[in-house]
Scaffold this motif. Structure first.
Motif, PDB file in Angstrom:
ATOM      1  N   GLY A  63      17.161  -1.726  33.583  1.00  0.00           N
ATOM      2  CA  GLY A  63      17.323  -2.481  32.502  1.00  0.00           C
ATOM      3  C   GLY A  63      16.934  -2.163  30.751  1.00  0.00           C
ATOM      4  N   GLY A  64      16.877  -0.667  30.867  1.00  0.00           N
ATOM      5  CA  GLY A  64      14.977  -0.259  29.863  1.00  0.00           C
ATOM      6  C   GLY A  64      14.523  -0.811  29.345  1.00  0.00           C
ATOM      7  N   ASN A  65      13.653  -1.420  30.194  1.00  0.00           N
ATOM      8  CA  ASN A  65      12.408  -2.592  30.092  1.00  0.00           C
ATOM      9  C   ASN A  65      10.707  -1.422  30.594  1.00  0.00           C
ATOM     10  N   THR A  66      11.372  -0.235  30.143  1.00  0.00           N
ATOM     11  CA  THR A  66      10.340   0.619  30.943  1.00  0.00           C
ATOM     12  C   THR A  66      10.869   1.575  29.762  1.00  0.00           C
ATOM     13  N   GLY A  67      11.154   1.204  28.886  1.00  0.00           N
ATOM     14  CA  GLY A  67      11.658   2.378  27.917  1.00  0.00           C
ATOM     15  C   GLY A  67      12.210   3.728  28.734  1.00  0.00           C
ATOM     16  N   HIS A  68      12.141   5.031  28.344  1.00  0.00           N
ATOM     17  CA  HIS A  68      13.009   5.941  28.768  1.00  0.00           C
ATOM     18  C   HIS A  68      12.379   6.761  30.439  1.00  0.00           C
ATOM     19  N   THR A  69      11.607   6.075  30.436  1.00  0.00           N
ATOM     20  CA  THR A  69      11.069   6.390  32.112  1.00  0.00           C
ATOM     21  C   THR A  69      11.463   6.403  32.740  1.00  0.00           C
ATOM     22  N   ASP A  70      13.220   5.524  32.778  1.00  0.00           N
ATOM     23  CA  ASP A  70      13.667   4.496  34.023  1.00  0.00           C
ATOM     24  C   ASP A  70      14.710   5.523  34.715  1.00  0.00           C
ATOM     25  N   PHE A  71      14.214   6.689  35.331  1.00  0.00           N
ATOM     26  CA  PHE A  71      15.684   7.712  36.221  1.00  0.00           C
ATOM     27  C   PHE A  71      15.095   7.826  36.744  1.00  0.00           C
ATOM     28  N   GLY A  72      14.775   7.321  38.276  1.00  0.00           N
ATOM     29  CA  GLY A  72      15.082   6.960  39.407  1.00  0.00           C
ATOM     30  C   GLY A  72      13.404   8.423  39.716  1.00  0.00           C
ATOM     31  N   TYR A  73      13.959   8.653  41.494  1.00  0.00           N
ATOM     32  CA  TYR A  73      12.860   8.648  41.888  1.00  0.00           C
ATOM     33  C   TYR A  73      12.303   9.893  41.113  1.00  0.00           C
ATOM     34  N   PRO A  74      12.237  10.305  40.849  1.00  0.00           N
ATOM     35  CA  PRO A  74      12.089  11.698  39.760  1.00  0.00           C
ATOM     36  C   PRO A  74      11.051  11.403  38.984  1.00  0.00           C
ATOM     37  N   ALA A  75      11.340  10.084  38.645  1.00  0.00           N
ATOM     38  CA  ALA A  75      10.291   9.543  37.142  1.00  0.00           C
ATOM     39  C   ALA A  75       9.357   8.523  37.852  1.00  0.00           C
ATOM     40  N   LEU A  76       9.581   8.182  39.505  1.00  0.00           N
ATOM     41  CA  LEU A  76       8.492   7.941  40.284  1.00  0.00           C
ATOM     42  C   LEU A  76       7.810   9.216  40.600  1.00  0.00           C
ATOM     43  N   MET A  77       7.970  10.246  40.420  1.00  0.00           N
ATOM     44  CA  MET A  77       6.873  11.182  40.997  1.00  0.00           C
ATOM     45  C   MET A  77       6.488  11.769  39.830  1.00  0.00           C
ATOM     46  N   ILE A  78       7.046  11.671  38.371  1.00  0.00           N
ATOM     47  CA  ILE A  78       5.729  11.469  37.076  1.00  0.00           C
ATOM     48  C   ILE A  78       5.124  10.395  37.397  1.00  0.00           C
ATOM     49  N   MET A  79       5.623   9.640  37.266  1.00  0.00           N
ATOM     50  CA  MET A  79       4.187   8.760  37.449  1.00  0.00           C
ATOM     51  C   MET A  79       2.661   8.760  38.145  1.00  0.00           C
ATOM     52  N   ARG A  80       3.559   9.485  39.759  1.00  0.00           N
ATOM     53  CA  ARG A  80       2.401   9.239  40.729  1.00  0.00           C
ATOM     54  C   ARG A  80       1.444  10.751  40.701  1.00  0.00           C
ATOM     55  N   ASP A  81       1.998  11.444  39.527  1.00  0.00           N
ATOM     56  CA  ASP A  81       0.633  12.958  39.434  1.00  0.00           C
ATOM     57  C   ASP A  81       0.136  12.450  38.254  1.00  0.00           C
ATOM     58  N   LEU A  82       0.811  11.898  37.341  1.00  0.00           N
ATOM     59  CA  LEU A  82       0.356  11.254  35.327  1.00  0.00           C
ATOM     60  C   LEU A  82      -0.675  10.162  36.229  1.00  0.00           C
ATOM     61  N   LEU A  83      -1.067   9.689  37.152  1.00  0.00           N
ATOM     62  CA  LEU A  83      -2.233   8.913  37.501  1.00  0.00           C
ATOM     63  C   LEU A  83      -3.556   9.597  38.307  1.00  0.00           C
ATOM     64  N   GLY A  84      -3.683  10.869  38.065  1.00  0.00           N
ATOM     65  CA  GLY A  84      -4.769  11.661  39.022  1.00  0.00           C
ATOM     66  C   GLY A  84      -5.112  12.723  37.600  1.00  0.00           C
ATOM     67  N   GLN A  85      -5.258  13.871  37.751  1.00  0.00           N
ATOM     68  CA  GLN A  85      -6.187  14.925  37.056  1.00  0.00           C
ATOM     69  C   GLN A  85      -5.099  15.767  36.785  1.00  0.00           C
ATOM     70  N   ASP A  86      -4.501  16.680  37.702  1.00  0.00           N
ATOM     71  CA  ASP A  86      -3.758  17.888  37.276  1.00  0.00           C
ATOM     72  C   ASP A  86      -2.936  17.598  36.187  1.00  0.00           C
ATOM     73  N   MET A  87      -1.900  17.015  35.553  1.00  0.00           N
ATOM     74  CA  MET A  87      -1.339  16.886  34.808  1.00  0.00           C
ATOM     75  C   MET A  87      -1.521  16.130  33.334  1.00  0.00           C
ATOM     76  N   VAL A  88      -1.473  16.866  32.476  1.00  0.00           N
ATOM     77  CA  VAL A  88      -2.243  16.314  31.121  1.00  0.00           C
ATOM     78  C   VAL A  88      -0.421  15.695  30.364  1.00  0.00           C
ATOM     79  N   TYR A  89      -0.761  15.064  29.923  1.00  0.00           N
ATOM     80  CA  TYR A  89       0.269  14.831  28.672  1.00  0.00           C
ATOM     81  C   TYR A  89      -0.039  14.518  27.365  1.00  0.00           C
ATOM     82  N   ASN A  90       0.773  14.654  26.797  1.00  0.00           N
ATOM     83  CA  ASN A  90       0.651  14.916  24.674  1.00  0.00           C
ATOM     84  C   ASN A  90       1.458  12.871  25.372  1.00  0.00           C
TER      85      ASN A  90
END
Length: 529
Positions: A63-90
């Protein structure tokens, strides 16, 4: 089960009540049903199956409680990659900053913790609903049987992800560790439903997949938006790799490859269709797609392309969003040889715009190491109704080849090395040579290829946990921003997901003292690491 799970039940109530009502009206007591009534039931069942496909891209589960990160499984894929080292986030707008920065909101009292929990269980509950509605597959139509197969596949997929995310460590080093409660169509007392150990849960996941294999055996490979027999083989391969069943992992990975070939250089780097459609290639085994009618597309900025493609003006990742997107880690980029065309997927420092694999008018303004891998739909840079109507790969044949290589290397280093070299030399880098002789060295070389080949496709957390690898974000010349430069020697503890607090409040068979510890944001490590 927690009140959020009750909400899940209510969420599905529309589907459930309509189907139950349909069944009550269609099947008269002690009587037979007409062909028309049977068709109505089948239509309702098939609609539920289509809904399970659509759930992959559900908009605002929280319901929007996680900002603009709530768009299904692709968002979960991004979250998992960001916990590591190979993806840099601005994190200019900090939408995914909680995951990249290991924020306190990953703890059990926050919506970011609740989002994956709720998303997976809603998906599994929908599968349960469909399974309940097909009491006799032997007398069902082929279409209903295929829908039933999808339900078992999706449930196996969901609990496989849940097992890996919520187990502390991996099956290899913690087979008796606790995973999650399992809720299926025959579960009666959800308020007293204990967490299963990994060794208890995995046989049940495989049992679901066995049924999926049976019921999906006649599904054609042409529709890559639904699980097919190849996807079933691929999921078997993933599971057996996780379990350390090397022979089985190798065998299933080979079976999944039948009829598929790796992307060519032209397909990979295509400026209009690169990594945004299953059409025109025989690499993608399974994917999820959205059209202009999907809510995540109509949102304009809450979708995969808005975050993953810098070659557009309307989303976060690009000039219009202050380049608040994702880049490849500099160290990983430097490990890609210049003879490997995959290096061209990223903006290399020092190259002129004409030397880059991009038609984007403002490519010169994009930060170094920007990723061109995932192109906007049809190469569209302005109209999000076109640019964000794309597909996301969930399983590719290249992953299967690398699973085959690793499983072979675990049994025989030379055999795994041969599979690895044949793949990379033939399809990615003609100058590639594996230098490994021992199995563990070859496996590390395969992991590096997985990091390059599957960058941005959601594998980082799963691979790091499975292989018990540390991460290195802090080093001389790093492009990870200050405050996000964390190094570890082994798998970071923050990759062990926390169960949301309300689950413990409402499921009395699980102990909050046994929850994974809430992550503590680490301090930057010494750059001389």
């Amino acid at each position: 089960m927690n009140k959020n799970i009750v909400i899940i039940g209510l969420f599905l109530a529309t589907c459930s009540l309509s189907l139950s009502s349909c069944l009550e009206e269609t099947f008269p007591q002690g009587g037979t049903i007409t062909a028309e009534q049977k068709a109505q039931v089948e239509a309702a069942i098939l609609s539920t199956g289509v809904g399970m496909d659509a759930w992959m891209n559900n908009y605002e589960t929280e319901g929007g409680n996680t900002g603009h990160t709530d768009f299904g499984y692709p968002a979960l894929m991004i979250m998992r990659d960001l916990l590591g080292q190979d993806m840099v986030y601005n994190p200019q707008y900090n939408q995914f900053g909680t995951f990249y920065g290991v924020g306190v909101a990953l703890g059990p009292d926050y919506a970011f913790c609740q989002f994956p929990w709720r998303w997976y269980y809603k998906w599994a509950f929908n599968a349960n609903e469909l399974i309940t509605l097909v009491p006799d597959p032997d007398t069902a139509s082929p279409e209903v049987v295929a829908a039933l197969g999808k339900a078992y596949f999706y449930r196996a997929f969901a609990y496989f992800d849940l097992a890996r995310l919520y187990l502390a460590g991996s099956y290899a080093n913690n087979p008796d560790g606790l995973t999650v409660p399992r809720v299926i169509e025959t579960t009666v007392d959800v308020a007293n439903n204990p967490r299963l150990t990994a060794s208890e849960l995995y046989p049940l996941i495989l049992a679901d997949l066995d049924k999926a294999a049976l019921y999906l055996k006649d599904v054609p490979a042409s529709n890559k938006n639904v699980p097919t027999p190849a996807a079933v083989y691929g999921l078997y391969a993933r599971i057996h790799l996780e379990l350390g069943n090397w022979a089985e992992a190798e065998s299933y990975a080979k079976q999944a490859q039948a009829g598929y070939t790796p992307l060519t250089q032209d397909q990979w780097l295509d400026k209009k269709t690169g990594f945004n459609t299953p059409d025109g290639n025989t690499s993608w085994i399974w994917c999820t797609s959205v059209t202009a009618n999907n809510e995540v597309v109509k949102s304009g900025i809450i979708n995969w392309t808005a975050f993953m493609s810098p070659e557009q003006y309307y989303g976060y990742n690009g000039p219009g969003g202050g380049n608040s997107g994702f880049f490849i880690d500099r160290h990983l980029f430097d490990l890609i040889p210049s003879t490997d065309f995959r290096k061209k997927s990223f903006k290399e420092p020092g190259l002129l715009p004409a030397q880059l694999e991009s038609n984007f008018p403002d490519v010169a303004s994009l930060p170094n190491y920007s990723a061109f891998k995932f192109r906007p739909g049809k190469g569209e840079t302005n109209d999000y109704m076109i640019g964000s109507a794309t597909s996301v790969p969930l399983m590719r044949v290249e992953e299967m080849i690398l699973i085959e290589a690793e499983a072979a290397a675990r049994q025989n280093a030379a055999r795994g090395k041969t599979v690895l070299e044949n793949f990379v030399k033939t399809y990615r880098d003609p100058a590639y040579v594996s230098t490994g002789a021992a199995s563990d060295i070859v496996v590390d070389e395969i992991w590096l290829q997985r990091r390059i080949e599957l960058w941005g496709e959601g594998f980082a957390t799963f691979d790091i946990k499975r292989l018990n690898k540390g991460i290195t974000r802090s080093y001389t010349g790093t492009n990870h921003p200050t405050g996000k430069r964390f190094n570890t020697n082994t798998q970071p503890a923050w990759m062990n997901y926390c169960i949301v607090r309300t689950e413990f409040n409402n499921n009395f068979s699980i102990d909050p003292d046994e929850n994974n510890p809430a992550p503590v944001t680490p301090s930057d490590s010494d750059p001389a690491w």
